[in-house]
Every structure is written in structure tokens, then in C-alpha cells.
Design an enzyme around this catalytic site. Structure first.
Site, PDB file in Angstrom:
ATOM      1  N   VAL A 175       0.990  -1.217  -0.332  1.00 53.77           N
ATOM      2  CA  VAL A 175      -0.218   0.183  -0.215  1.00 53.77           C
ATOM      3  C   VAL A 175       0.932   1.155  -0.070  1.00 53.77           C
ATOM      4  CG1 VAL A 175      -1.817   1.300   1.364  1.00 53.77           C
ATOM      5  CG2 VAL A 175      -1.884  -1.157   0.651  1.00 53.77           C
ATOM      6  N   CYS A 176       1.938   0.563   1.101  1.00 51.26           N
ATOM      7  CA  CYS A 176       2.662   2.324   1.087  1.00 51.26           C
ATOM      8  C   CYS A 176       3.516   2.444  -0.166  1.00 51.26           C
ATOM      9  CB  CYS A 176       3.867   2.184   2.073  1.00 51.26           C
ATOM     10  SG  CYS A 176       3.424   1.869   3.544  1.00 51.26           S
TER      11      CYS A 176
END
Length: 218
Positions: A44-45
């Protein structure tokens, strides 16, 4: 105690992928977006940092400096940035604080106290997706906290900053689902002759406490 809106953003010194930083000196006289992500080399990052790198010019147009943070060291940041740039096609030009010891994360209350899986090999919590919008007086104007599992909407954060900046200049507030160019609300503190002085005849009164008008977003 937890940081609140109106507090002065805590100052700190740290290493980043762009070299050492003294936070207050770096953001001096500018708006700033200070945000954390749980860890380098995470899915996600990677999407978030790629997206933000692609929108960096839009934040720059608002006079906003970007500063990230992750609970990893500088070497890790440097390696991971290559993945972000390969994935997104966008250059990461903003500093990312290296906070492996969690000192800055603790100062800003960014550590995860909910997700038992969001920890390092030693069981120490990683950060959540914290967002702090800081104004040119170094006051905190907006705080958002997302869980590690949910990526942020940077257009929404940019919309909120635009609202804050416009409110500071024009004595207005913004209604639900407002976007730049929409009608705004006359601030309740503006009464009497001041309404006409600031907004002319361009005021739509729904209730005495709910008055709409149009202003330029620039």
C-alpha cells in the site's frame, strides 16, 4: 498528551533520504504536509508514495512542502524509492524521515495501537498512516489517521488544504463535498456591513446562520 489542532508542530532533527533535516527550518514560512507510512517495501505504501510523487507539483502550486516518515533507515529508503519510481514512473523528490528508533513517531503519536500484525521483527509497532497539515506559523491545522490497511486519497488532502487556505484569506468556510469553484459559506463571524464589504450582493441567505457566496479560489 495527544497533539491537537492549533498546537505548534513539534520540531525535530532527523536523517532523511535527502540528508539531515531540522523540521521547523525546513518548513519555515510554508504550508507543510507531514505524513507517515508503516514501512518501506510494503504494497500500500508503494502505491501511496508513487501517487504523491505524481501529485507533488499540485501541492507545490499550493505552497505546500511534503515530508514523509517511515520506521526504517536511510539506506532502506534509498533502495525502496527505486521501486516506487519504477512502479509509478514518478520521481520521489521530497524527504522521507528515517525513524527506525520511533522517536519522531512517538513525538507525533503515529504508532499503531490496533493492528497486531503492524509490527517489526522485534514486535515494536510500526506507524499508521498519519497526516498533519501545518501552516506557515507552524500550527497544526488538520490531523488525519488512516489504518495501515487503507491507502489515503491525496486529492482529498489537497482539497482540504485548499479549503483552509481559502478560509484564511476570505473569511469563509466550505460545505460538505465542496470542491474548488463551488459555492462557499460566509463565516458566521462576518455580520452587518462587513458582509457587503467582503462579498457585495453576491450572498444567498438560506438561514441567518447559513449564507452562501462565490469567491475566487486563487
Amino acid at each position: 498528551m495527544a497533539l491537537r489542532l492549533g498546537d505548534t508542530a513539534p520540531d525535530f532533527e532527523a536523517q532523511t533520504n535527502k540528508g539531515p533535516i531540522k523540521f521547523h527550518d525546513y518548513i519555515k514560512d510554508s504550508w507543510a504536509l507531514f505524513f507517515s507510512h508503516p514501512a518501506d517495501y510494503t504494497p500500500v505504501c508503494t502505491t501511496e508514495l508513487g501517487a504523491l510523487a505524481g501529485e507533488a507539483k499540485d501541492f507545490d502550486a499550493l505552497g505546500v512542502k511534503l515530508v514523509g516518515l517511515s520506521a526504517d533507515d536511510v539506506e532502506s529508503h534509498q533502495g525502496w524509492i527505486k521501486d516506487i519510481q519504477q512502479f509509478s514512473g514518478n520521481q520521489v523528490d521530497f524527504p522521507i524521515v528515517a525513524d527506525a528508533d520511533r522517536k519522531v513517531s512517538t513525538l507525533y503519536g503515529m504508532l499503531d495501537n490496533q493492528d497486531a500484525t503492524n509490527v517489526d521483527a522485534k514486535g515494536i509497532p510500526f506507524t499508521v498512516r498519519s497526516v498533519f497539515v501545518i501552516d506557515p506559523q507552524q500550527k497544526i491545522r488538520l490531523i488525519l489517521t488512516y489504518p495501515a490497511s487503507t491507502g489515503r486519497s491525496f486529492p482529498e488532502i489537497r482539497r482540504a488544504i485548499t479549503s483552509l487556505q481559502l478560509g484564511d484569506k476570505k473569511k469563509i468556510t466550505t460545505p460538505a463535498n465542496w470542491t474548488p469553484g463551488d459555492k462557499v459559506i460566509v463565516h458566521p463571524s462576518v455580520q452587518g456591513e462587513a458582509v457587503k464589504e467582503l462579498f457585495g450582493d453576491n450572498v444567498e441567505t438560506v438561514f441567518p446562520y447559513l449564507r452562501f457566496t462565490k469567491v475566487e479560489s486563487s
